[in-house]
Design a protein around this motif. Structure first.
Motif, PDB file in Angstrom:
ATOM      1  N   ALA A   8       0.759  -1.285   0.074  1.00  0.00           N
ATOM      2  CA  ALA A   8      -0.023  -0.011   0.029  1.00  0.00           C
ATOM      3  C   ALA A   8       0.983   1.304  -0.097  1.00  0.00           C
ATOM      4  CB  ALA A   8      -0.919  -0.109   1.217  1.00  0.00           C
ATOM      5  N   THR A   9       0.429   2.377  -0.320  1.00  0.00           N
ATOM      6  CA  THR A   9       1.112   3.599  -0.418  1.00  0.00           C
ATOM      7  C   THR A   9      -0.051   4.580  -0.062  1.00  0.00           C
ATOM      8  OG1 THR A   9       0.425   4.174  -2.699  1.00  0.00           O
ATOM      9  CG2 THR A   9       2.627   3.034  -2.210  1.00  0.00           C
ATOM     10  N   ILE A 108      -1.957   2.841   5.642  1.00  0.00           N
ATOM     11  CA  ILE A 108      -2.327   1.862   6.533  1.00  0.00           C
ATOM     12  C   ILE A 108      -4.129   1.747   6.229  1.00  0.00           C
ATOM     13  CG2 ILE A 108      -3.162   1.202   9.049  1.00  0.00           C
ATOM     14  CD1 ILE A 108      -0.534   3.030   9.762  1.00  0.00           C
ATOM     15  N   LYS A 109      -4.812   2.843   5.910  1.00  0.00           N
ATOM     16  CA  LYS A 109      -6.197   2.658   5.610  1.00  0.00           C
ATOM     17  C   LYS A 109      -6.415   1.682   4.381  1.00  0.00           C
ATOM     18  CE  LYS A 109     -10.582   5.174   4.794  1.00  0.00           C
ATOM     19  NZ  LYS A 109     -11.154   6.650   4.814  1.00  0.00           N
ATOM     20  N   ALA A 205       4.049  14.638   1.816  1.00  0.00           N
ATOM     21  CA  ALA A 205       4.574  13.575   2.532  1.00  0.00           C
ATOM     22  C   ALA A 205       3.990  12.319   1.820  1.00  0.00           C
ATOM     23  CB  ALA A 205       4.196  13.413   3.944  1.00  0.00           C
ATOM     24  N   THR A 206       4.646  11.200   1.647  1.00  0.00           N
ATOM     25  CA  THR A 206       4.261   9.982   1.210  1.00  0.00           C
ATOM     26  C   THR A 206       4.637   8.874   2.310  1.00  0.00           C
ATOM     27  OG1 THR A 206       6.379   9.712  -0.167  1.00  0.00           O
ATOM     28  CG2 THR A 206       4.327  10.620  -1.168  1.00  0.00           C
ATOM     29  N   ALA A 207       3.963   7.815   1.927  1.00  0.00           N
ATOM     30  CA  ALA A 207       4.047   6.502   2.701  1.00  0.00           C
ATOM     31  C   ALA A 207       4.071   5.449   1.903  1.00  0.00           C
ATOM     32  CB  ALA A 207       3.328   6.555   3.957  1.00  0.00           C
ATOM     33  N   VAL A 208       4.934   4.346   2.054  1.00  0.00           N
ATOM     34  CA  VAL A 208       5.007   3.105   1.472  1.00  0.00           C
ATOM     35  C   VAL A 208       4.941   2.002   2.576  1.00  0.00           C
ATOM     36  CG1 VAL A 208       5.901   1.204   0.018  1.00  0.00           C
ATOM     37  CG2 VAL A 208       6.074   3.950  -0.370  1.00  0.00           C
ATOM     38  N   ILE A 209       3.956   0.958   2.303  1.00  0.00           N
ATOM     39  CA  ILE A 209       4.113  -0.204   3.230  1.00  0.00           C
ATOM     40  C   ILE A 209       4.621  -1.578   2.557  1.00  0.00           C
ATOM     41  CG2 ILE A 209       2.704  -2.172   4.473  1.00  0.00           C
ATOM     42  CD1 ILE A 209       0.844   0.203   5.190  1.00  0.00           C
TER      43      ILE A 209
END
Length: 381
Positions: A8-9, A108-109, A205-209
């Motif tokens: 996910a991102t 996370i969602k 801001a970005t996020a990667v799981i």
């Protein structure tokens, strides 16, 4: 060894934005004030007058049309030309961590699993708000994640280096899943008084799981291979740091940057960067594709670092062996500008649709260092 997947991102975009026209208006107003204040020296030939900027110049040089920022008022104030980001108390969440948390919550969602499944947090960004405690540990606490966390900085390539590190943790069994965040307040280290670079950066801001294939739900992206490269160069540099404290204004209300601080902020020799980085990155992608038995011309999409539209077009052309289409070579810097480490992740996050299982693409970043990272991915069924 456990194969890793991008599960996910997430993305956090600031509410405020600045168009080229507004930025140019503020810059040109400052130029007029500077030229007026230095009229005698200019007339005597002791200094060169400052030249105006223009929206046409910015778009032709970079492809940028606007940028998101955390504070536009301070940037557009000709007497300041820098964002106003008030200091927060030590018992409050820091600005950078708050941005990262917002992006992480989005990821996370989309992931749909509890944070208890995450065993590590990496904060990978070009400029950290402080040296320690690590920003990643603050993000970890805010999200209620166990395990370990740390910061890493490889400038604009931080995200791909972070994905590689996360994938290695998953492969070794150190963590079943890793959260990698890229909070970037690039406007805070940009010299808005420099005509050649005042338009370059934006905030985001970005996020990667990254998760083990053994536990990942259907879908997502298999990480086929990663490659990292660094080569020292002074052509992109930022000297800001605690060793420079004697050169900083003592009054925090003083406009930053002042004329004596230009060397302590972002500077680059753009022509040299273009000439040296484009072939380095193009060859790196093609060579790594060969090692993975991937025909680079078969890649469905390129999610490249968003620094300059001309660089991206040329790299895309060299990799695909032809002129890439807008769908194949994703460009988001027209809206977001250069967001350093987050750029390639924004492109991937917003434009990864239309893939059938087995189709491949590449996430690639490059920048100061020099540094470059490639992450070849394949859509999972």
């Amino acid at each position: 060894m456990h194969k890793a997947v991008i599960a996910a991102t997430g993305l956090y975009t600031p509410e405020q934005s600045i168009s080229n026209d507004k930025l140019v208006e503020a810059y040109n107003s400052w130029v007029d004030q500077w030229n007026a204040a230095n009229a005698a020296a200019i007339k005597a030939g002791e200094v060169e007058p400052k030249a105006h900027s223009s929206s046409a110049f910015i778009e032709k040089a970079s492809g940028i049309k606007s940028r998101y920022v955390m504070d536009k008022e301070g940037i557009l104030d000709p007497s300041r030309m820098a964002p106003r980001l008030p200091a927060r108390g030590n018992d409050e969440i820091s600005v950078l961590a708050e941005m990262a948390v917002r992006a992480a919550e989005d990821a996370i969602k989309r992931w749909g699993k509890p944070v208890s499944e995450i065993g590590a947090v990496i904060c990978a960004a070009s400029n950290m708000q402080r040296a320690y405690p690590a920003m990643a540990i603050e993000v970890q606490q805010a999200l209620g994640i166990d395990g370990f966390a740390f910061d890493m900085n490889v400038a604009c390539s931080s995200a791909t280096f972070g994905i590689k590190t996360a994938a290695d943790f998953v492969a070794s069994g150190s963590a079943k899943a890793v959260l990698m965040v890229n909070p970037e307040i690039c406007s805070a280290h940009l010299n808005f008084k420099d005509r050649d670079s005042h338009f370059i950066f934006g905030d985001v801001a970005t996020a990667v799981i990254v998760e083990s294939e053994a536990t990942a739900a259907p879908g997502g992206w298999a990480i086929l291979g990663t490659n990292l490269k660094t080569q020292f160069s002074n052509n992109i540099r930022n000297n800001f740091g605690f060793l420079n404290r004697t050169h900083l204004p003592t009054d925090t209300a003083e406009p930053i940057p002042s004329d004596g601080l230009t060397d302590k902020l972002f500077v680059q020799q753009g022509r040299k960067v273009f000439k040296e980085v484009v072939p380095m990155v193009s060859e790196m992608i093609v060579d790594e594709a060969a090692k993975l038995n991937i025909d680079p011309t078969s890649l469905k999409r390129l999610w490249l670092h968003q620094a300059n539209i001309n660089m991206n077009h040329l790299i895309g052309k060299r990799v695909l062996g032809r002129e890439p289409t807008a769908e194949e070579n994703v460009i988001i810097l027209d809206d977001y500008a250069n967001t350093s480490s987050a750029g390639s992740i924004i492109a991937f996050h917003l434009h990864n649709d239309g893939f059938a299982a087995g189709e491949k693409g590449i996430i690639c970043s490059f920048g100061a260092g020099y540094s470059a990272g490639t992450v070849f991915v394949e859509k999972r069924g």
